[in-house]
Design an enzyme around this catalytic site. Structure first.
Site, PDB file in Angstrom:
ATOM      1  N   GLY A 175       0.859  -1.096   0.125  1.00  0.00           N
ATOM      2  CA  GLY A 175      -0.017   0.079  -0.184  1.00  0.00           C
ATOM      3  C   GLY A 175       0.744   1.191   0.144  1.00  0.00           C
ATOM      4  CE1 TYR A 176       4.762   5.416   3.432  1.00  0.00           C
ATOM      5  CE2 TYR A 176       6.678   4.805   2.059  1.00  0.00           C
ATOM      6  CZ  TYR A 176       6.185   5.682   2.841  1.00  0.00           C
ATOM      7  OH  TYR A 176       6.857   6.774   3.134  1.00  0.00           O
ATOM      8  CB  ALA A 177       5.306   0.393  -2.695  1.00  0.00           C
ATOM      9  CB  SER A 179       0.300   5.569  -1.089  1.00  0.00           C
ATOM     10  OG  SER A 179       1.482   5.572  -0.449  1.00  0.00           O
ATOM     11  CE  LYS A 180       4.605   8.442   1.021  1.00  0.00           C
ATOM     12  NZ  LYS A 180       4.480   9.714   1.133  1.00  0.00           N
TER      13      LYS A 180
END
Length: 271
Positions: A175-177, A179-180
């Protein structure tokens, strides 16, 4: 005095005089999300030192009390606003508050972010939704709402906080990857539309920074050693390292810089 009362008192204690901010007698306003800690806090303090008044956004007013006091000690005003950016309506409400209280800011820096770690095959949908909400959905809405006024005025700076994972996939943080990666593309998309209107949209992409978001990595002796040995600069970044890059992107020196995702990673991506 309660945390909320203290922050409100500090917000009213700054100087009314214009700082040496590039235009004599004119004080500029920067909005910084995630201002209570880590990279966002360092950016807020750097902007205060550079002569900006601040709107600092955090998850609670109490969490902003310390940074508000530091900004006031630098002679600048600090307006603390609380927002739960995981809430789909929070960014709209926040933009309306900022516009009503201050008009269109000169600079918007979006440093608020969360992370959830779990292997992809077991990654909870709720974690995915929370991370995408805070890290991508809310930044888009806030940029859209405040950027509209910048476009109409013909000037402004939007600085997103991206990540090394705007370029790489990472481990156990899908999710973080995502989003960024989305922030990197959003930076370019907005720059394409707004550059001709005098609005610079860019992003700073931190490498490994010694903040509480990375406590798990720093506490893992194997991963900490592996990461540290790969960084050509031979150290992790400090929040001030990232703040300096954000200050550049918000400065007149970056007037012809549009749609850039600037790595500040100690040379990590070049290795």
């Amino acid at each position: 005095m309660s945390g909320a009362a203290g922050a409100a008192a500090v917000a009213a204690a700054g100087s009314d005089s214009g700082a040496d901010s590039g235009t004599v007698g004119v004080t500029r306003l920067a909005v910084v999300t995630g201002a209570s800690r880590g990279i966002g806090r360092a950016i807020a303090l750097r902007f205060a030192r550079d002569g900006f008044d601040l709107v600092g956004v955090g998850s609670s007013i109490e969490g902003l009390t310390d940074v508000a006091a530091e900004v006031a000690a630098l002679g600048r005003r600090f307006d603390p606003l609380a927002a739960d950016l995981a809430d789909p309506d929070a960014a709209l409400d926040l933009a309306a508050q900022i516009t009503e209280r201050h008009g269109t800011p000169d600079v918007l820096v979006q440093a608020a972010g969360i992370n959830r770690r779990a292997p992809a095959a077991e990654h909870p949908t709720d974690d995915w939704d929370a991370v995408l909400g805070v890290n991508l959905r809310s930044p888009f809405i806030l940029a859209r709402e405040l950027g509209r006024g910048m476009v109409e005025r013909g000037s402004g700076k939007v600085v997103f906080v991206a990540s090394l994972l705007s370029f790489q996939g990472g481990l156990t943080v899908p999710g973080y990857a995502a989003s960024k990666g989305g922030i990197a593309q959003l930076t370019k998309a907005l720059a394409n539309e707004w550059a001709a209107h005098g609005v610079n949209v860019n992003a700073v992409a931190p490498g490994y920074v010694a903040t509480d978001m990375n406590e798990a990595l720093q506490a893992d002796p194997v991963r900490f050693r592996q990461i540290s040995e790969r960084i050509p600069a031979a150290r992790w970044a400090t929040p001030d390292d990232i703040a300096g890059a954000a200050a550049f992107l918000a400065s007149a020196d970056a007037a012809y810089v549009h749609g850039v995702v600037l790595p500040v990673d100690g040379g990590w991506l070049g290795r």
